[in-house]
Design a protein around this motif. Structure first.
Motif, PDB file in Angstrom:
ATOM      1  N   SER A 150      -3.175  -4.185  -2.990  1.00 44.70           N
ATOM      2  CA  SER A 150      -3.535  -4.596  -1.656  1.00 44.70           C
ATOM      3  C   SER A 150      -2.292  -4.758  -0.794  1.00 44.70           C
ATOM      4  CB  SER A 150      -4.151  -5.917  -1.746  1.00 44.70           C
ATOM      5  OG  SER A 150      -4.542  -6.617  -0.488  1.00 44.70           O
ATOM      6  N   TYR A 151      -1.251  -5.224  -1.154  1.00 40.02           N
ATOM      7  CA  TYR A 151      -0.155  -5.165  -0.394  1.00 40.02           C
ATOM      8  C   TYR A 151       0.263  -3.756   0.000  1.00 40.02           C
ATOM      9  CZ  TYR A 151       4.983  -6.109   0.475  1.00 40.02           C
ATOM     10  OH  TYR A 151       6.165  -6.256   1.004  1.00 40.02           O
ATOM     11  N   LEU A 152       0.230  -2.906  -0.879  1.00 43.81           N
ATOM     12  CA  LEU A 152       0.707  -1.411  -0.390  1.00 43.81           C
ATOM     13  C   LEU A 152      -0.096  -0.874   0.698  1.00 43.81           C
ATOM     14  CD1 LEU A 152       1.700  -0.278  -4.037  1.00 43.81           C
ATOM     15  CD2 LEU A 152       3.359  -0.669  -2.017  1.00 43.81           C
ATOM     16  N   THR A 153      -1.573  -1.259   0.753  1.00 40.21           N
ATOM     17  CA  THR A 153      -2.559  -0.747   1.431  1.00 40.21           C
ATOM     18  C   THR A 153      -2.333  -1.519   2.939  1.00 40.21           C
ATOM     19  OG1 THR A 153      -4.285  -0.626  -0.357  1.00 40.21           O
ATOM     20  CG2 THR A 153      -5.000  -0.666   1.787  1.00 40.21           C
ATOM     21  N   LYS A 154      -1.953  -2.605   2.877  1.00 45.08           N
ATOM     22  CA  LYS A 154      -1.682  -3.281   4.051  1.00 45.08           C
ATOM     23  C   LYS A 154      -0.442  -2.627   4.947  1.00 45.08           C
ATOM     24  CE  LYS A 154      -3.360  -7.816   2.672  1.00 45.08           C
ATOM     25  NZ  LYS A 154      -3.080  -9.456   2.514  1.00 45.08           N
ATOM     26  N   ILE A 155       0.483  -2.258   3.960  1.00 50.76           N
ATOM     27  CA  ILE A 155       1.578  -1.733   4.804  1.00 50.76           C
ATOM     28  C   ILE A 155       1.392  -0.114   5.246  1.00 50.76           C
ATOM     29  CG2 ILE A 155       3.982  -0.412   4.506  1.00 50.76           C
ATOM     30  CD1 ILE A 155       4.535  -2.602   2.250  1.00 50.76           C
TER      31      ILE A 155
ATOM     32  N   TRP B 223       5.814   4.169   5.365  1.00 50.51           N
ATOM     33  CA  TRP B 223       4.448   4.552   5.102  1.00 50.51           C
ATOM     34  C   TRP B 223       4.356   5.458   3.956  1.00 50.51           C
ATOM     35  CZ3 TRP B 223       3.340   5.588  10.996  1.00 50.51           C
ATOM     36  CH2 TRP B 223       2.847   4.599  11.769  1.00 50.51           C
ATOM     37  N   GLU B 224       5.615   6.577   3.959  1.00 52.52           N
ATOM     38  CA  GLU B 224       5.531   7.630   2.957  1.00 52.52           C
ATOM     39  C   GLU B 224       5.883   6.819   1.757  1.00 52.52           C
ATOM     40  OE1 GLU B 224       8.746  10.812   2.490  1.00 52.52           O
ATOM     41  OE2 GLU B 224       7.474  11.274   3.895  1.00 52.52           O
ATOM     42  N   GLN B 225       6.778   5.880   1.533  1.00 56.38           N
ATOM     43  CA  GLN B 225       7.310   5.346   0.209  1.00 56.38           C
ATOM     44  C   GLN B 225       6.104   4.518  -0.016  1.00 56.38           C
ATOM     45  OE1 GLN B 225       9.734   5.800  -1.530  1.00 56.38           O
ATOM     46  NE2 GLN B 225      10.193   7.641   0.178  1.00 56.38           N
ATOM     47  N   ALA B 226       5.229   3.879   0.585  1.00 58.02           N
ATOM     48  CA  ALA B 226       4.129   2.814   0.238  1.00 58.02           C
ATOM     49  C   ALA B 226       3.070   3.747  -0.359  1.00 58.02           C
ATOM     50  CB  ALA B 226       3.734   1.986   1.361  1.00 58.02           C
ATOM     51  N   SER B 227       2.768   4.762   0.550  1.00 59.90           N
ATOM     52  CA  SER B 227       1.918   5.802  -0.244  1.00 59.90           C
ATOM     53  C   SER B 227       2.337   6.220  -1.602  1.00 59.90           C
ATOM     54  CB  SER B 227       1.803   7.046   0.890  1.00 59.90           C
ATOM     55  OG  SER B 227       1.110   6.549   2.105  1.00 59.90           O
ATOM     56  N   ILE B 228       3.456   6.625  -1.748  1.00 57.03           N
ATOM     57  CA  ILE B 228       3.814   7.096  -3.256  1.00 57.03           C
ATOM     58  C   ILE B 228       3.507   6.075  -4.178  1.00 57.03           C
ATOM     59  CG2 ILE B 228       5.849   7.680  -4.434  1.00 57.03           C
ATOM     60  CD1 ILE B 228       7.053   9.051  -1.884  1.00 57.03           C
ATOM     61  N   ARG B 229       4.086   4.757  -3.748  1.00 55.01           N
ATOM     62  CA  ARG B 229       3.532   3.528  -4.684  1.00 55.01           C
ATOM     63  C   ARG B 229       2.379   3.460  -4.853  1.00 55.01           C
ATOM     64  NH1 ARG B 229       8.706   3.531  -4.585  1.00 55.01           N
ATOM     65  NH2 ARG B 229       8.270   5.261  -5.949  1.00 55.01           N
ATOM     66  N   LEU B 230       1.322   3.643  -3.950  1.00 54.25           N
ATOM     67  CA  LEU B 230      -0.018   3.615  -4.324  1.00 54.25           C
ATOM     68  C   LEU B 230      -0.360   4.722  -5.324  1.00 54.25           C
ATOM     69  CD1 LEU B 230      -1.797   2.690  -0.961  1.00 54.25           C
ATOM     70  CD2 LEU B 230      -2.019   1.735  -3.182  1.00 54.25           C
ATOM     71  N   SER B 231      -0.001   6.062  -4.879  1.00 54.82           N
ATOM     72  CA  SER B 231      -0.475   6.788  -5.710  1.00 54.82           C
ATOM     73  C   SER B 231       0.016   6.793  -7.373  1.00 54.82           C
ATOM     74  CB  SER B 231       0.307   8.341  -5.230  1.00 54.82           C
ATOM     75  OG  SER B 231       1.432   8.547  -5.480  1.00 54.82           O
ATOM     76  N   GLU B 232       1.137   6.272  -7.470  1.00 55.07           N
ATOM     77  CA  GLU B 232       1.686   6.238  -8.782  1.00 55.07           C
ATOM     78  C   GLU B 232       0.754   5.010  -9.476  1.00 55.07           C
ATOM     79  OE1 GLU B 232       6.524   6.286  -7.778  1.00 55.07           O
ATOM     80  OE2 GLU B 232       5.355   4.629  -8.070  1.00 55.07           O
ATOM     81  N   ARG B 233      -0.227   4.388  -8.615  1.00 48.59           N
ATOM     82  CA  ARG B 233      -1.018   3.400  -9.505  1.00 48.59           C
ATOM     83  C   ARG B 233      -2.562   3.983  -9.401  1.00 48.59           C
ATOM     84  NH1 ARG B 233       3.360   0.860  -7.808  1.00 48.59           N
ATOM     85  NH2 ARG B 233       3.848  -1.118  -8.776  1.00 48.59           N
ATOM     86  N   SER B 234      -2.649   5.255  -9.218  1.00 50.80           N
ATOM     87  CA  SER B 234      -4.135   5.739  -9.030  1.00 50.80           C
ATOM     88  C   SER B 234      -4.326   6.605 -10.289  1.00 50.80           C
ATOM     89  CB  SER B 234      -4.001   6.701  -7.925  1.00 50.80           C
ATOM     90  OG  SER B 234      -3.753   5.914  -6.732  1.00 50.80           O
ATOM     91  N   GLY B 235      -3.841   6.524 -11.594  1.00 50.76           N
ATOM     92  CA  GLY B 235      -4.140   7.101 -12.575  1.00 50.76           C
ATOM     93  C   GLY B 235      -3.001   8.268 -12.765  1.00 50.76           C
TER      94      GLY B 235
END
Length: 301
Positions: free
Chosen positions: A66-71, A88-100
């Motif tokens: 949720s924190y990453l999505t807000k960013i 935005w790019e780094q937050a997107s990478i962190r989200l992708s790492e948590r997507s399986g």
């Protein structure tokens, strides 16, 4: 808590609390946000019991997502355009790492093999593309490498008659090469690791990266392309190994044909195949493999 303290807490095994991270309503600097995003980079899973993080409390995945999505969704109007893009790019990478596994970026993990002395194998895993499951290291390969391969010489002494003679070994569906490289180190022999054309380049990369570690035990490895669906006559081996090779209905039939084609005809030749019983489908694949091998004259134990 400051970002530096957040990273220190993580190093000490404490799970990260999102309320300790820079909050957007305070309009933090890009440096603060980027530092926080670095602290949220997940560590590669090693499966090793002696890993410092093995028994540590897990982070609140939903809160961090949720924190990453807000960013990612925030306009970040107080930052410059270049700073916005980088955050935005780094937050997107962190989200992708948590997507399986499909969303995870490339990583290199280290696995310990119980040779004498122990061997550390650095295994690179590229980003998974086009459902290429061979780009990931699966648990069965590690279990076979640590729990089964070390005992093979004791149970099959006819294939290891002396320190001067070692069996010829072929790995089918080698993937990242963990099992084949472990066999080369444990048995002090050359292992030919094979897989599909798209998988072999990374397999070769891992072979080169671990050449020294394997060579210390008198072992070596090489790679080759081998497609089970179109087997042609080729060299035969004393031992054929495969880890977690059954994912599609045709795999058991093709694997049986590949083993039949490449396993030596001597009475002492052996194939060692391991796969997890994930569900009824996988159990069914295993039964088909046993039936196919039995129909080709193999004894199953």
């Amino acid at each position: 808590m400051l970002t530096g303290e957040t990273e220190l807490a993580r190093q000490n095994g404490e799970p990260i609390n999102v309320f300790d991270l820079p909050q957007l309503y305070t309009k933090p600097s890009s440096l603060a946000l980027l530092s926080a995003l670095v602290s949220l980079k997940p560590k590669p899973i090693s499966w090793e019991e002696n890993d410092a993080d093995h028994d540590q409390p897990r982070e609140d995945k939903n809160a961090i997502a949720s924190y990453l999505t807000k960013i990612v969704s925030s306009p970040l109007t107080w930052l410059t355009e270049d700073e916005q893009v980088e955050v935005w790019e780094q937050a997107s990478i962190r989200l992708s790492e948590r997507s399986g596994r499909n969303g995870m970026p490339a990583q290199t993990r280290t696995f310990s093999i119980p040779s004498t002395p122990p061997t550390s194998l650095a295994i690179h895993e590229p980003t998974m593309t086009n459902d290429n499951i061979g780009f990931k290291t699966w648990g069965t390969a590690l279990i076979l490498a640590q729990k089964v391969l070390p005992h093979i010489p004791t149970h099959l002494p006819h294939l290891f008659p002396s320190s001067l003679a070692a069996p010829s070994v072929l790995e089918l569906g080698a993937g990242t090469g963990l099992l084949g490289l472990a066999a080369a180190a444990l048995w002090g022999t050359e292992v030919v690791m094979t897989d599909l054309p798209a998988i072999v380049p990374n397999l070769a990369r891992n072979m080169v990266a671990n050449e020294g570690a394997v060579g210390e035990h008198g072992g070596s490895a090489k790679t080759d392309v081998l497609d089970w669906s179109c087997m042609t006559p080729g060299p035969e081996y004393d031992i054929v190994i495969a880890a977690d090779p059954l994912y599609e209905p045709e795999h058991p039939i093709c694997l049986a044909a590949a083993i039949d084609e490449r396993l030596g005809r001597e009475e002492g030749a052996r194939a060692v195949v391991g796969f997890p019983l994930r569900d009824e489908t996988t159990r069914g694949f295993g039964e088909v493999l046993k039936r196919e091998l039995g129909g080709r004259g193999f004894e199953i134990s």
